[in-house]
Motif scaffolding. Structure first.
Motif, PDB file in Angstrom:
ATOM      1  N   THR A  11      27.139  36.332  30.456  1.00 58.10           N
ATOM      2  CA  THR A  11      26.976  36.595  29.022  1.00 58.10           C
ATOM      3  C   THR A  11      26.909  38.086  28.756  1.00 58.10           C
ATOM      4  O   THR A  11      26.719  38.509  27.640  1.00 58.10           O
ATOM      5  CB  THR A  11      25.688  35.932  28.489  1.00 58.10           C
ATOM      6  N   ASP A  12      27.030  38.920  29.844  1.00 58.77           N
ATOM      7  CA  ASP A  12      26.882  40.353  29.664  1.00 58.77           C
ATOM      8  C   ASP A  12      28.186  41.061  29.945  1.00 58.77           C
ATOM      9  O   ASP A  12      29.146  40.476  30.373  1.00 58.77           O
ATOM     10  CB  ASP A  12      25.795  40.907  30.606  1.00 58.77           C
ATOM     11  N   ARG A  13      28.215  42.405  29.691  1.00 61.81           N
ATOM     12  CA  ARG A  13      29.360  43.241  29.995  1.00 61.81           C
ATOM     13  C   ARG A  13      28.892  44.300  30.975  1.00 61.81           C
ATOM     14  O   ARG A  13      27.818  44.842  30.851  1.00 61.81           O
ATOM     15  CB  ARG A  13      29.899  43.911  28.724  1.00 61.81           C
ATOM     16  N   LYS A  60      39.131  26.079  34.592  1.00 61.55           N
ATOM     17  CA  LYS A  60      38.813  27.483  34.777  1.00 61.55           C
ATOM     18  C   LYS A  60      40.055  28.237  35.262  1.00 61.55           C
ATOM     19  O   LYS A  60      40.776  27.768  36.143  1.00 61.55           O
ATOM     20  CB  LYS A  60      37.678  27.642  35.783  1.00 61.55           C
ATOM     21  N   PRO A  61      40.324  29.416  34.701  1.00 65.58           N
ATOM     22  CA  PRO A  61      41.491  30.194  35.129  1.00 65.58           C
ATOM     23  C   PRO A  61      41.298  30.761  36.529  1.00 65.58           C
ATOM     24  O   PRO A  61      40.176  30.880  37.022  1.00 65.58           O
ATOM     25  CB  PRO A  61      41.571  31.310  34.083  1.00 65.58           C
ATOM     26  N   SER A  62      42.407  31.103  37.157  1.00 66.48           N
ATOM     27  CA  SER A  62      42.372  31.751  38.466  1.00 66.48           C
ATOM     28  C   SER A  62      43.116  33.082  38.379  1.00 66.48           C
ATOM     29  O   SER A  62      43.918  33.301  37.466  1.00 66.48           O
ATOM     30  CB  SER A  62      43.018  30.865  39.539  1.00 66.48           C
ATOM     31  N   ALA A  63      42.844  33.965  39.325  1.00 66.00           N
ATOM     32  CA  ALA A  63      43.472  35.285  39.297  1.00 66.00           C
ATOM     33  C   ALA A  63      43.592  35.824  40.713  1.00 66.00           C
ATOM     34  O   ALA A  63      42.898  35.376  41.636  1.00 66.00           O
ATOM     35  CB  ALA A  63      42.670  36.251  38.421  1.00 66.00           C
ATOM     36  N   ASP A  64      44.509  36.780  40.874  1.00 63.02           N
ATOM     37  CA  ASP A  64      44.743  37.376  42.179  1.00 63.02           C
ATOM     38  C   ASP A  64      45.323  38.771  41.986  1.00 63.02           C
ATOM     39  O   ASP A  64      46.105  38.999  41.055  1.00 63.02           O
ATOM     40  CB  ASP A  64      45.711  36.513  42.999  1.00 63.02           C
ATOM     41  N   VAL A  65      44.919  39.712  42.840  1.00 65.62           N
ATOM     42  CA  VAL A  65      45.552  41.031  42.843  1.00 65.62           C
ATOM     43  C   VAL A  65      46.887  40.890  43.572  1.00 65.62           C
ATOM     44  O   VAL A  65      46.929  40.798  44.805  1.00 65.62           O
ATOM     45  CB  VAL A  65      44.662  42.093  43.527  1.00 65.62           C
ATOM     46  N   SER A  66      47.967  40.849  42.816  1.00 66.94           N
ATOM     47  CA  SER A  66      49.279  40.553  43.400  1.00 66.94           C
ATOM     48  C   SER A  66      49.984  41.788  43.945  1.00 66.94           C
ATOM     49  O   SER A  66      50.968  41.669  44.685  1.00 66.94           O
ATOM     50  CB  SER A  66      50.168  39.875  42.359  1.00 66.94           C
ATOM     51  N   GLY A  67      49.517  42.979  43.600  1.00 69.23           N
ATOM     52  CA  GLY A  67      50.151  44.176  44.132  1.00 69.23           C
ATOM     53  C   GLY A  67      49.489  45.447  43.633  1.00 69.23           C
ATOM     54  O   GLY A  67      48.822  45.453  42.593  1.00 69.23           O
ATOM     55  N   ILE A  68      49.667  46.520  44.401  1.00 67.28           N
ATOM     56  CA  ILE A  68      49.203  47.853  44.009  1.00 67.28           C
ATOM     57  C   ILE A  68      50.364  48.815  44.202  1.00 67.28           C
ATOM     58  O   ILE A  68      50.925  48.914  45.301  1.00 67.28           O
ATOM     59  CB  ILE A  68      47.989  48.312  44.837  1.00 67.28           C
ATOM     60  N   ILE A  94      43.615  31.903  26.081  1.00 70.63           N
ATOM     61  CA  ILE A  94      42.268  32.394  26.337  1.00 70.63           C
ATOM     62  C   ILE A  94      42.275  33.920  26.277  1.00 70.63           C
ATOM     63  O   ILE A  94      43.171  34.572  26.806  1.00 70.63           O
ATOM     64  CB  ILE A  94      41.714  31.909  27.696  1.00 70.63           C
ATOM     65  N   PRO A  95      41.283  34.500  25.607  1.00 67.34           N
ATOM     66  CA  PRO A  95      41.225  35.970  25.517  1.00 67.34           C
ATOM     67  C   PRO A  95      40.667  36.588  26.800  1.00 67.34           C
ATOM     68  O   PRO A  95      39.745  36.051  27.411  1.00 67.34           O
ATOM     69  CB  PRO A  95      40.284  36.209  24.340  1.00 67.34           C
ATOM     70  N   LEU A  96      41.274  37.717  27.185  1.00 68.31           N
ATOM     71  CA  LEU A  96      40.760  38.519  28.284  1.00 68.31           C
ATOM     72  C   LEU A  96      39.854  39.574  27.654  1.00 68.31           C
ATOM     73  O   LEU A  96      40.311  40.563  27.095  1.00 68.31           O
ATOM     74  CB  LEU A  96      41.918  39.159  29.055  1.00 68.31           C
ATOM     75  N   LEU A 161      37.282  40.414  35.953  1.00 65.42           N
ATOM     76  CA  LEU A 161      37.856  39.975  34.689  1.00 65.42           C
ATOM     77  C   LEU A 161      36.819  39.145  33.939  1.00 65.42           C
ATOM     78  O   LEU A 161      36.203  38.247  34.509  1.00 65.42           O
ATOM     79  CB  LEU A 161      39.101  39.119  34.933  1.00 65.42           C
ATOM     80  N   LEU A 162      36.630  39.433  32.663  1.00 65.80           N
ATOM     81  CA  LEU A 162      35.749  38.644  31.811  1.00 65.80           C
ATOM     82  C   LEU A 162      36.618  37.899  30.809  1.00 65.80           C
ATOM     83  O   LEU A 162      37.291  38.513  29.981  1.00 65.80           O
ATOM     84  CB  LEU A 162      34.745  39.530  31.083  1.00 65.80           C
ATOM     85  N   VAL A 163      36.655  36.559  30.930  1.00 67.90           N
ATOM     86  CA  VAL A 163      37.495  35.739  30.065  1.00 67.90           C
ATOM     87  C   VAL A 163      36.622  34.758  29.289  1.00 67.90           C
ATOM     88  O   VAL A 163      35.528  34.385  29.713  1.00 67.90           O
ATOM     89  CB  VAL A 163      38.571  34.973  30.870  1.00 67.90           C
ATOM     90  N   ASP A 164      37.128  34.347  28.135  1.00 69.38           N
ATOM     91  CA  ASP A 164      36.403  33.418  27.259  1.00 69.38           C
ATOM     92  C   ASP A 164      37.166  32.102  27.241  1.00 69.38           C
ATOM     93  O   ASP A 164      38.273  32.017  26.698  1.00 69.38           O
ATOM     94  CB  ASP A 164      36.303  34.000  25.854  1.00 69.38           C
ATOM     95  N   VAL A 165      36.590  31.070  27.855  1.00 71.44           N
ATOM     96  CA  VAL A 165      37.270  29.783  28.022  1.00 71.44           C
ATOM     97  C   VAL A 165      36.526  28.714  27.231  1.00 71.44           C
ATOM     98  O   VAL A 165      35.302  28.588  27.338  1.00 71.44           O
ATOM     99  CB  VAL A 165      37.326  29.389  29.513  1.00 71.44           C
ATOM    100  N   PRO A 166      37.238  27.908  26.411  1.00 69.43           N
ATOM    101  CA  PRO A 166      36.583  26.805  25.706  1.00 69.43           C
ATOM    102  C   PRO A 166      35.854  25.893  26.692  1.00 69.43           C
ATOM    103  O   PRO A 166      36.298  25.705  27.821  1.00 69.43           O
ATOM    104  CB  PRO A 166      37.752  26.080  25.032  1.00 69.43           C
ATOM    105  N   VAL A 167      34.751  25.351  26.262  1.00 69.13           N
ATOM    106  CA  VAL A 167      33.885  24.464  27.045  1.00 69.13           C
ATOM    107  C   VAL A 167      33.034  25.268  28.034  1.00 69.13           C
ATOM    108  O   VAL A 167      31.810  25.118  28.095  1.00 69.13           O
ATOM    109  CB  VAL A 167      34.670  23.371  27.797  1.00 69.13           C
ATOM    110  N   PHE A 168      33.665  26.151  28.804  1.00 67.82           N
ATOM    111  CA  PHE A 168      32.941  26.897  29.826  1.00 67.82           C
ATOM    112  C   PHE A 168      32.238  28.136  29.264  1.00 67.82           C
ATOM    113  O   PHE A 168      31.248  28.593  29.813  1.00 67.82           O
ATOM    114  CB  PHE A 168      33.898  27.337  30.941  1.00 67.82           C
TER     115      PHE A 168
END
Length: 321
Positions: A11-13, A60-68, A94-96, A161-168
């Protein structure tokens, strides 16, 4: 590193920080002893959430660092772009909310920042979010005396990453990826000698015998050498060399560069050389090199050097180099 299947609800930043409200809930949970009315309400809400998730198809969304990527690296800074692939399994966008990032090297912070309102991930879609970051080598060397120019240092990219997901509700997705980056050192340049082949007042042909010393812990693949050289106060050559050559790490490469000049247009420094005396020189320019970390353009300069002019038939030990 991929995100976990169960990112923490927040709930924080703020980077990697826990909220005080979570601590209060943990304290209440300890006081209740794992049972009681509050825990039953929590279990009921959790059950209702799971039923809604199953019925509507939220996840719930998933994420990965795909490259640098390193689009630019030079003597003073490196520009990095971190690609983060985010997958949204939900039927609504969903908003990031935030992107927090931190890059450190063995626990030493190199750079950190926050990107608010970073966009929206489409329903049942995936997006590659690009995070541009600049690392200042000047700041690193000023802050950490043990990081030496020319060295290669390990780094760890941490992203939340802070995302806002319905229900969660709002959840954070922690990611990280390791790599290495150099702290470039400009090469040393020296004019060992200038050897002339044909002399006249109108035009003299000569060869600069040049040494380039690579003080980095990685090889340099030379593509281009641009330079201007002065003898005393007189500019005698301004040119570029496009011959490719390799300069080994912590090594010295010898180069021979032909040029022409008009002695009658120049001052006393050139005449001192012609009479066999040494004279002061200045050389400035840049080199374009390929490295294991990408292309670099590094400055070269030497002010206050001393060299001498040799005839073509002079014997010395450098001719075979």
């Amino acid at each position: 590193m991929s995100s976990s299947d169960n990112p923490d609800t927040v709930t924080d930043r703020g980077l990697f920080g826990g909220s005080s409200s979570n601590k209060d809930e943990d304290k209440k949970k300890e006081e209740e002893g794992g049972g009681g009315f509050i825990e039953k309400v929590k279990d009921f809400i959790h059950d209702i959430g799971e039923k809604i998730e199953e019925a509507v198809g939220f996840g719930k969304p998933s994420a990965d660092v795909s490259g640098i990527h390193v689009p630019h690296i030079g003597l003073h800074r490196a520009d990095l772009v971190i690609d983060v692939l985010i997958k949204n399994p939900n039927p609504v966008p969903i908003p990031l909310v935030d992107i927090d990032y931190l890059i450190d090297s063995d626990g030493r912070k190199l750079v950190a920042g926050l990107i608010p309102d970073a966009g929206t991930i489409h329903a049942h879609g995936e997006e590659t979010v690009k995070i541009p970051i600049s690392i200042s080598f000047d700041d690193i060397k000023d802050t950490y005396g043990d990081i030496k120019p020319g060295s290669i240092i390990p780094y760890l990219v941490r992203v939340v990453l802070l995302v806002d997901v319905p229900v969660f509700g709002r959840i954070k997705i922690p990611l990280q990826k390791a790599g290495k980056i150099p702290v470039p050192y400009k090469p040393d340049v020296d004019v060992d000698k200038i050897k002339f082949h044909h002399f006249s007042f109108e035009e003299t042909t000569a060869t600069i015998h040049l040494s380039l010393e690579n003080k980095n812990d990685f090889d340099l693949g030379l593509n281009l050498l641009q330079y201007e050289m002065w003898l005393g106060d007189d500019s005698v050559v301004n040119a570029e060399l496009t011959d490719s050559t390799k300069i080994d790490k912590q090594g010295i490469t010898k180069m021979q560069i032909p040029f022409k000049f008009r002695p009658k247009d120049l001052g006393s420094a050139v005449w001192d050389m012609i009479r066999g005396r040494g004279t002061g020189y200045t050389i400035k320019g840049k080199i374009d090199v390929d490295t294991p970390f990408g292309n670099m353009k590094l400055p070269i300069d030497k002010v206050g050097g001393t060299t001498k002019l040799k005839k073509d038939d002079d014997d010395d030990d450098d001719d075979e180099e």
